[in-house]
Design a protein around this motif. Structure first.
Motif, PDB file in Angstrom:
ATOM      1  N   TYR A 114      37.420  32.099  27.718  1.00 36.92           N
ATOM      2  CA  TYR A 114      37.734  32.368  29.120  1.00 36.92           C
ATOM      3  C   TYR A 114      38.673  33.570  29.246  1.00 36.92           C
ATOM      4  O   TYR A 114      38.445  34.479  30.048  1.00 36.92           O
ATOM      5  CB  TYR A 114      38.355  31.120  29.761  1.00 36.92           C
ATOM      6  CG  TYR A 114      38.883  31.359  31.145  1.00 36.92           C
ATOM      7  CD1 TYR A 114      38.022  31.451  32.239  1.00 36.92           C
ATOM      8  CD2 TYR A 114      40.244  31.507  31.367  1.00 36.92           C
ATOM      9  CE1 TYR A 114      38.509  31.676  33.512  1.00 36.92           C
ATOM     10  CE2 TYR A 114      40.735  31.743  32.637  1.00 36.92           C
ATOM     11  CZ  TYR A 114      39.869  31.830  33.703  1.00 36.92           C
ATOM     12  OH  TYR A 114      40.351  32.058  34.958  1.00 36.92           O
ATOM     13  N   PHE A 115      39.750  33.583  28.463  1.00 39.58           N
ATOM     14  CA  PHE A 115      40.695  34.692  28.519  1.00 39.58           C
ATOM     15  C   PHE A 115      40.082  35.984  28.001  1.00 39.58           C
ATOM     16  O   PHE A 115      40.413  37.068  28.491  1.00 39.58           O
ATOM     17  CB  PHE A 115      41.975  34.338  27.736  1.00 39.58           C
ATOM     18  CG  PHE A 115      42.891  33.442  28.503  1.00 39.58           C
ATOM     19  CD1 PHE A 115      43.481  33.856  29.687  1.00 39.58           C
ATOM     20  CD2 PHE A 115      43.162  32.160  28.047  1.00 39.58           C
ATOM     21  CE1 PHE A 115      44.318  33.024  30.395  1.00 39.58           C
ATOM     22  CE2 PHE A 115      44.000  31.321  28.741  1.00 39.58           C
ATOM     23  CZ  PHE A 115      44.592  31.755  29.933  1.00 39.58           C
ATOM     24  N   GLY A 116      39.187  35.887  27.046  1.00 36.85           N
ATOM     25  CA  GLY A 116      38.485  37.081  26.566  1.00 36.85           C
ATOM     26  C   GLY A 116      37.636  37.711  27.653  1.00 36.85           C
ATOM     27  O   GLY A 116      37.642  38.930  27.850  1.00 36.85           O
ATOM     28  N   ARG A 117      36.910  36.899  28.390  1.00 40.17           N
ATOM     29  CA  ARG A 117      36.100  37.411  29.506  1.00 40.17           C
ATOM     30  C   ARG A 117      36.985  37.961  30.621  1.00 40.17           C
ATOM     31  O   ARG A 117      36.674  38.975  31.241  1.00 40.17           O
ATOM     32  CB  ARG A 117      35.206  36.311  30.047  1.00 40.17           C
ATOM     33  CG  ARG A 117      34.073  35.967  29.134  1.00 40.17           C
ATOM     34  CD  ARG A 117      33.171  34.949  29.751  1.00 40.17           C
ATOM     35  NE  ARG A 117      32.129  34.553  28.815  1.00 40.17           N
ATOM     36  CZ  ARG A 117      31.118  33.793  29.134  1.00 40.17           C
ATOM     37  NH1 ARG A 117      31.005  33.304  30.353  1.00 40.17           N
ATOM     38  NH2 ARG A 117      30.216  33.481  28.232  1.00 40.17           N
ATOM     39  N   LEU A 118      38.096  37.278  30.864  1.00 38.12           N
ATOM     40  CA  LEU A 118      39.021  37.723  31.895  1.00 38.12           C
ATOM     41  C   LEU A 118      39.594  39.095  31.561  1.00 38.12           C
ATOM     42  O   LEU A 118      39.720  39.959  32.432  1.00 38.12           O
ATOM     43  CB  LEU A 118      40.149  36.695  32.051  1.00 38.12           C
ATOM     44  CG  LEU A 118      41.106  36.888  33.218  1.00 38.12           C
ATOM     45  CD1 LEU A 118      40.366  36.745  34.538  1.00 38.12           C
ATOM     46  CD2 LEU A 118      42.233  35.869  33.136  1.00 38.12           C
ATOM     47  N   LEU A 119      39.921  39.318  30.294  1.00 33.43           N
ATOM     48  CA  LEU A 119      40.447  40.617  29.873  1.00 33.43           C
ATOM     49  C   LEU A 119      39.408  41.727  29.974  1.00 33.43           C
ATOM     50  O   LEU A 119      39.760  42.901  30.084  1.00 33.43           O
ATOM     51  CB  LEU A 119      40.987  40.533  28.443  1.00 33.43           C
ATOM     52  CG  LEU A 119      42.290  39.760  28.285  1.00 33.43           C
ATOM     53  CD1 LEU A 119      42.656  39.634  26.803  1.00 33.43           C
ATOM     54  CD2 LEU A 119      43.416  40.448  29.041  1.00 33.43           C
ATOM     55  N   LEU A 120      38.144  41.383  29.940  1.00 38.62           N
ATOM     56  CA  LEU A 120      37.090  42.388  30.104  1.00 38.62           C
ATOM     57  C   LEU A 120      36.778  42.645  31.578  1.00 38.62           C
ATOM     58  O   LEU A 120      36.516  43.783  31.975  1.00 38.62           O
ATOM     59  CB  LEU A 120      35.814  41.944  29.382  1.00 38.62           C
ATOM     60  CG  LEU A 120      35.864  41.955  27.869  1.00 38.62           C
ATOM     61  CD1 LEU A 120      34.576  41.379  27.303  1.00 38.62           C
ATOM     62  CD2 LEU A 120      36.077  43.367  27.363  1.00 38.62           C
ATOM     63  N   ILE A 121      36.793  41.608  32.393  1.00 42.21           N
ATOM     64  CA  ILE A 121      36.387  41.724  33.794  1.00 42.21           C
ATOM     65  C   ILE A 121      37.473  42.345  34.660  1.00 42.21           C
ATOM     66  O   ILE A 121      37.173  43.152  35.549  1.00 42.21           O
ATOM     67  CB  ILE A 121      35.986  40.332  34.341  1.00 42.21           C
ATOM     68  CG1 ILE A 121      34.750  39.820  33.608  1.00 42.21           C
ATOM     69  CG2 ILE A 121      35.750  40.364  35.834  1.00 42.21           C
ATOM     70  CD1 ILE A 121      33.503  40.650  33.829  1.00 42.21           C
ATOM     71  N   LEU A 122      38.741  42.003  34.459  1.00 41.52           N
ATOM     72  CA  LEU A 122      39.809  42.513  35.321  1.00 41.52           C
ATOM     73  C   LEU A 122      39.916  44.039  35.325  1.00 41.52           C
ATOM     74  O   LEU A 122      40.007  44.638  36.394  1.00 41.52           O
ATOM     75  CB  LEU A 122      41.143  41.872  34.948  1.00 41.52           C
ATOM     76  CG  LEU A 122      41.361  40.463  35.492  1.00 41.52           C
ATOM     77  CD1 LEU A 122      42.709  39.924  35.041  1.00 41.52           C
ATOM     78  CD2 LEU A 122      41.246  40.430  36.995  1.00 41.52           C
ATOM     79  N   PRO A 123      39.913  44.711  34.177  1.00 43.99           N
ATOM     80  CA  PRO A 123      39.947  46.180  34.231  1.00 43.99           C
ATOM     81  C   PRO A 123      38.698  46.771  34.896  1.00 43.99           C
ATOM     82  O   PRO A 123      38.783  47.789  35.589  1.00 43.99           O
ATOM     83  CB  PRO A 123      40.019  46.603  32.761  1.00 43.99           C
ATOM     84  CG  PRO A 123      40.547  45.425  32.053  1.00 43.99           C
ATOM     85  CD  PRO A 123      40.064  44.231  32.806  1.00 43.99           C
ATOM     86  N   LEU A 124      37.558  46.127  34.721  1.00 43.66           N
ATOM     87  CA  LEU A 124      36.333  46.603  35.360  1.00 43.66           C
ATOM     88  C   LEU A 124      36.443  46.512  36.881  1.00 43.66           C
ATOM     89  O   LEU A 124      36.122  47.463  37.601  1.00 43.66           O
ATOM     90  CB  LEU A 124      35.139  45.794  34.859  1.00 43.66           C
ATOM     91  CG  LEU A 124      33.773  46.179  35.425  1.00 43.66           C
ATOM     92  CD1 LEU A 124      33.405  47.586  35.000  1.00 43.66           C
ATOM     93  CD2 LEU A 124      32.728  45.190  34.970  1.00 43.66           C
ATOM     94  N   ILE A 125      36.923  45.406  37.399  1.00 40.27           N
ATOM     95  CA  ILE A 125      37.088  45.231  38.845  1.00 40.27           C
ATOM     96  C   ILE A 125      38.161  46.191  39.381  1.00 40.27           C
ATOM     97  O   ILE A 125      37.984  46.803  40.430  1.00 40.27           O
ATOM     98  CB  ILE A 125      37.429  43.768  39.174  1.00 40.27           C
ATOM     99  CG1 ILE A 125      36.211  42.892  38.879  1.00 40.27           C
ATOM    100  CG2 ILE A 125      37.856  43.619  40.631  1.00 40.27           C
ATOM    101  CD1 ILE A 125      36.480  41.420  39.006  1.00 40.27           C
ATOM    102  N   GLY A 126      39.248  46.336  38.655  1.00 43.05           N
ATOM    103  CA  GLY A 126      40.293  47.272  39.067  1.00 43.05           C
ATOM    104  C   GLY A 126      39.794  48.702  39.112  1.00 43.05           C
ATOM    105  O   GLY A 126      40.093  49.454  40.039  1.00 43.05           O
ATOM    106  N   GLY A 127      39.012  49.102  38.120  1.00 42.44           N
ATOM    107  CA  GLY A 127      38.446  50.447  38.108  1.00 42.44           C
ATOM    108  C   GLY A 127      37.462  50.668  39.240  1.00 42.44           C
ATOM    109  O   GLY A 127      37.430  51.746  39.844  1.00 42.44           O
TER     110      GLY A 127
END
Length: 90
Positions: free
Chosen positions: A5-18
Protein backbone atom coordinates in the motif's frame (compact mmCIF):
# COMPACT_ATOMS: atom_id res chain seq x y z
CA UNK A 1 0.16 -5.97 2.39
CA UNK A 2 0.72 -2.66 4.20
CA UNK A 3 4.13 -2.34 2.55
CA UNK A 4 2.51 -2.76 -0.87
CA UNK A 5 0.00 0.00 0.00
CA UNK A 6 2.73 2.48 0.95
CA UNK A 7 4.73 1.54 -2.13
CA UNK A 8 1.80 2.39 -4.39
CA UNK A 9 1.14 5.56 -2.42
CA UNK A 10 4.74 6.70 -2.94
CA UNK A 11 4.32 6.20 -6.69
CA UNK A 12 0.87 7.79 -7.06
CA UNK A 13 1.31 10.94 -4.93
CA UNK A 14 4.14 12.48 -6.99
CA UNK A 15 2.22 11.62 -10.17
CA UNK A 16 -0.93 13.40 -8.95
CA UNK A 17 1.11 16.36 -7.68
CA UNK A 18 2.88 16.69 -11.02
CA UNK A 19 -0.40 16.55 -12.91
CA UNK A 20 -1.90 19.25 -10.66
CA UNK A 21 1.16 21.50 -11.06
CA UNK A 22 1.18 20.95 -14.84
CA UNK A 23 -2.53 21.76 -15.09
CA UNK A 24 -2.11 25.01 -13.17
CA UNK A 25 0.93 25.99 -15.24
CA UNK A 26 -0.92 25.28 -18.50
CA UNK A 27 -4.03 27.16 -17.32
CA UNK A 28 -1.90 30.21 -16.46
CA UNK A 29 -0.17 30.18 -19.85
CA UNK A 30 -3.37 29.74 -21.88
CA UNK A 31 -5.60 32.30 -20.15
CA UNK A 32 -7.60 34.27 -22.70
CA UNK A 33 -6.63 37.91 -22.94
CA UNK A 34 -3.05 37.55 -21.79
CA UNK A 35 -0.34 37.53 -24.44
CA UNK A 36 2.02 34.56 -24.37
CA UNK A 37 4.92 36.70 -25.59
CA UNK A 38 6.29 39.98 -24.33
CA UNK A 39 5.49 41.81 -27.57
CA UNK A 40 1.96 42.04 -28.82
CA UNK A 41 0.54 43.55 -32.01
CA UNK A 42 -2.67 44.67 -30.30
CA UNK A 43 -4.00 48.22 -30.43
CA UNK A 44 -4.61 48.24 -26.66
CA UNK A 45 -1.81 47.52 -24.21
CA UNK A 46 -2.16 47.21 -20.42
CA UNK A 47 0.88 48.98 -18.97
CA UNK A 48 0.16 48.39 -15.29
CA UNK A 49 -2.59 47.00 -13.07
CA UNK A 50 -3.10 47.48 -9.35
CA UNK A 51 -5.58 45.43 -7.36
CA UNK A 52 -7.84 47.33 -4.98
CA UNK A 53 -9.07 44.33 -3.04
CA UNK A 54 -11.38 41.63 -4.28
CA UNK A 55 -13.72 43.87 -6.25
CA UNK A 56 -11.66 46.59 -7.93
CA UNK A 57 -8.61 47.27 -10.02
CA UNK A 58 -6.80 50.31 -11.41
CA UNK A 59 -5.45 49.90 -14.94
CA UNK A 60 -3.05 52.04 -16.95
CA UNK A 61 -3.81 51.37 -20.61
CA UNK A 62 -2.19 52.66 -23.80
CA UNK A 63 -4.54 53.07 -26.75
CA UNK A 64 -3.20 54.76 -29.84
CA UNK A 65 -1.61 58.03 -28.70
CA UNK A 66 -3.49 58.11 -25.38
CA UNK A 67 -2.64 56.76 -21.95
CA UNK A 68 -5.77 56.01 -19.95
CA UNK A 69 -6.30 55.40 -16.25
CA UNK A 70 -9.27 53.07 -15.85
CA UNK A 71 -11.10 51.84 -12.79
CA UNK A 72 -12.55 48.36 -13.19
CA UNK A 73 -14.98 46.70 -10.81
CA UNK A 74 -17.83 44.24 -10.92
CA UNK A 75 -20.23 47.07 -11.77
CA UNK A 76 -18.24 48.21 -14.82
CA UNK A 77 -15.26 50.15 -16.16
CA UNK A 78 -14.80 53.92 -15.65
CA UNK A 79 -12.36 56.34 -17.26
CA UNK A 80 -10.60 58.14 -14.40
CA UNK A 81 -7.97 60.13 -16.32
CA UNK A 82 -6.52 60.49 -19.80
CA UNK A 83 -3.30 61.97 -21.15
CA UNK A 84 -2.40 62.45 -24.79
CA UNK A 85 1.19 61.63 -25.66
CA UNK A 86 3.03 64.45 -27.43
CA UNK A 87 3.99 63.33 -30.94
CA UNK A 88 5.33 66.71 -32.18
CA UNK A 89 9.07 67.18 -32.67
CA UNK A 90 10.63 69.86 -30.46
Amino acid sequence: MILEYFGRLLLILPLIGGMAWGSLWLWKKLQIGLPLTAQSARAVRVVDAVSLGGNGRLLVVEFGQDTLLLGASRSGISLLASTEQDTHDA
